[in-house]
Write a protein that holds these residues in place. Structure first.
Motif, PDB file in Angstrom:
ATOM      1  N   PRO A  40     -49.690  13.668  13.439  1.00 13.03           N
ATOM      2  CA  PRO A  40     -49.903  12.225  13.558  1.00 13.03           C
ATOM      3  C   PRO A  40     -51.291  11.820  14.050  1.00 13.03           C
ATOM      4  O   PRO A  40     -51.637  10.639  13.990  1.00 13.03           O
TER       5      PRO A  40
ATOM      6  N   LYS B 193     -46.131  12.901   9.926  1.00 16.75           N
ATOM      7  CA  LYS B 193     -45.224  13.085  11.059  1.00 16.75           C
ATOM      8  C   LYS B 193     -45.467  14.422  11.751  1.00 16.75           C
ATOM      9  O   LYS B 193     -45.243  14.552  12.950  1.00 16.75           O
TER      10      LYS B 193
ATOM     11  N   VAL C 284     -43.754   8.716  17.153  1.00 17.51           N
ATOM     12  CA  VAL C 284     -43.746   9.894  16.284  1.00 17.51           C
ATOM     13  C   VAL C 284     -44.002  11.127  17.135  1.00 17.51           C
ATOM     14  O   VAL C 284     -45.051  11.260  17.757  1.00 17.51           O
TER      15      VAL C 284
ATOM     16  N   ILE D 100     -47.631   5.782   9.198  1.00 17.50           N
ATOM     17  CA  ILE D 100     -47.829   5.985  10.631  1.00 17.50           C
ATOM     18  C   ILE D 100     -49.029   5.166  11.082  1.00 17.50           C
ATOM     19  O   ILE D 100     -50.090   5.193  10.453  1.00 17.50           O
TER      20      ILE D 100
ATOM     21  N   ASP E 278     -43.251   6.937   5.175  1.00 17.92           N
ATOM     22  CA  ASP E 278     -43.933   7.799   6.140  1.00 17.92           C
ATOM     23  C   ASP E 278     -45.184   7.149   6.707  1.00 17.92           C
ATOM     24  O   ASP E 278     -46.074   7.837   7.206  1.00 17.92           O
TER      25      ASP E 278
ATOM     26  N   THR F 170     -44.146   4.702  14.087  1.00 17.65           N
ATOM     27  CA  THR F 170     -43.696   4.351  12.745  1.00 17.65           C
ATOM     28  C   THR F 170     -42.640   3.264  12.857  1.00 17.65           C
ATOM     29  O   THR F 170     -42.090   3.013  13.942  1.00 17.65           O
TER      30      THR F 170
END
Length: 367
Positions: free
Chosen positions: A131, A128, A235, A278, A276, A268
């Motif tokens: 990204p 995060k 994100v 992504i 978490d 996400t």
């Protein structure tokens, strides 16, 4: 003269001789021509006393060798610690010291089609906070800064100043359709629509239908990037971009602008909770816009007509159109060996997806 006797007949005390000898070593006194027996006795006694050597004889220690020995000690200690951590947990150490590829510096602005795809990157999982890491996009510019606008010159019915304004508005359309935060969250792209010639019947028909009942032929994703907020969250605040505008004279003396831009959207799952994971949805768009002469084409000031539109998308979802990109998460990810492989960062090849070829679903070689 006797020992300890001055030329004028006076004699030196022990304390005076001791002071004299100290100053002589320090270079601030003239030595006598011949030390007396008494002077030699005093000097011998000073040398024999513990810790009372003549000042300066034992007090200096070279500084540089001491620093060098200390430095090697510290380096050796750090090296030992690193080796210990590598042995216990090699993954985090590799992640700590690795960069994002062979060249971590920002990419220069794109002014022409590149000759080849970007080099391979060090495999790193996005987070995060970072990204885009592990992808070429980490060195791309953010937002509108990644869209190169050429220097303007007079074309057809437009002066250089008018071409400059048209190029700026063409980029405004790309920002309003692919970077506007509200549009990315599913809102109607009013600012982008306002730049399209309201008299262009086929495009206006697409716009009337696409947001109400999306289909292969009438899909808002053909022109706009959108995610369903109940399913997908962006994100951070940054979208990475890379591309350029070019222009030439089109039909009936119009200014024809071609935009070729890749957008990288890190997303996400909306209900991720502590997850978490992504995914990067990567969209490359090619738009050809015509700024027509109002004396020859029915149009409105400050608007353009869309000549053509193409786009490639990876990690945008497969299946029936919903009007939104649907990035695959977790078990939704699939490796369809029958699908066409696509490197979404390779801008050296033309955009491969046509206006209505929505049944294709390319498989990304890297994302």
């Amino acid at each position: 003269m006797g020992a300890g006797t001055e030329p004028d007949g006076s004699s030196r005390s022990d304390e005076e001789w001791e002071r004299f000898l100290r100053e002589s070593v320090a270079g601030v006194a003239d030595s006598p021509k011949e030390p007396s027996a008494r002077a030699r006795d005093v000097a011998k006694r000073l040398r024999a006393e513990p810790g009372r050597g003549l000042e300066g004889w034992r007090s200096y220690t070279p500084a540089q060798p001491r620093r060098r020995r200390t430095g090697w000690y510290v380096v050796g200690l750090l090296a030992s610690l690193v080796l210990l951590v590598v042995a216990l947990a090699p993954g985090p150490v590799v992640d700590l010291f690795a960069d994002d590829g062979p060249d971590s510096s920002p990419s220069a602005a794109e002014t022409a089609r590149p000759a080849q795809a970007p080099p391979a990157e060090v495999a790193r999982r996005p987070t995060k906070d970072e990204p885009f890491r592990g992808s070429p996009a980490t060195r791309w510019a953010s937002g509108a800064a990644g869209i190169t606008v050429p220097k303007a010159g007079a074309v057809g019915w437009m002066s250089a100043a008018e071409v400059e304004r048209a190029l700026a508005r063409s980029r405004d359309f790309l920002v309003a359709s692919g970077l506007d935060r509200g549009v990315l969250r599913g809102e109607r792209p009013e600012k982008a629509i306002a730049l399209i010639n309201p008299h262009q019947k086929d495009v206006q028909d697409l716009l009337r239908t696409a947001f109400r009942t999306p289909s292969e032929k009438h899909d808002p994703l053909l022109l706009f990037s959108r995610f369903q907020p109940s399913r997908t969250h962006l994100v951070g605040e940054v979208v990475k971009t890379r591309g350029r505008l070019t222009y030439r004279e089109g039909e009936r003396g119009a200014l024809q602008v071609t935009a070729d831009v890749t957008f990288v959207y890190p997303v996400t799952r909306a209900d991720a909770g502590g997850d978490d994971e992504i995914v990067r949805t990567i969209v490359r768009r090619e738009l050809v816009l015509s700024w027509d002469n109002p004396d020859k084409v029915i149009t409105e000031p400050g608007t353009f007509s869309i000549v053509s539109y193409k786009y490639d998308v990876t990690n945008g979802g497969c299946g029936a159109p919903t009007g939104y990109f649907t990035p695959p998460f977790g078990t939704d990810r699939r490796a369809d060996e029958a699908s066409t492989e696509v490197d979404p960062y390779d801008r050296s090849v033309p955009v491969g997806r046509g206006d209505s070829s929505g049944d294709e679903c390319g498989r990304a070689t890297r994302s």
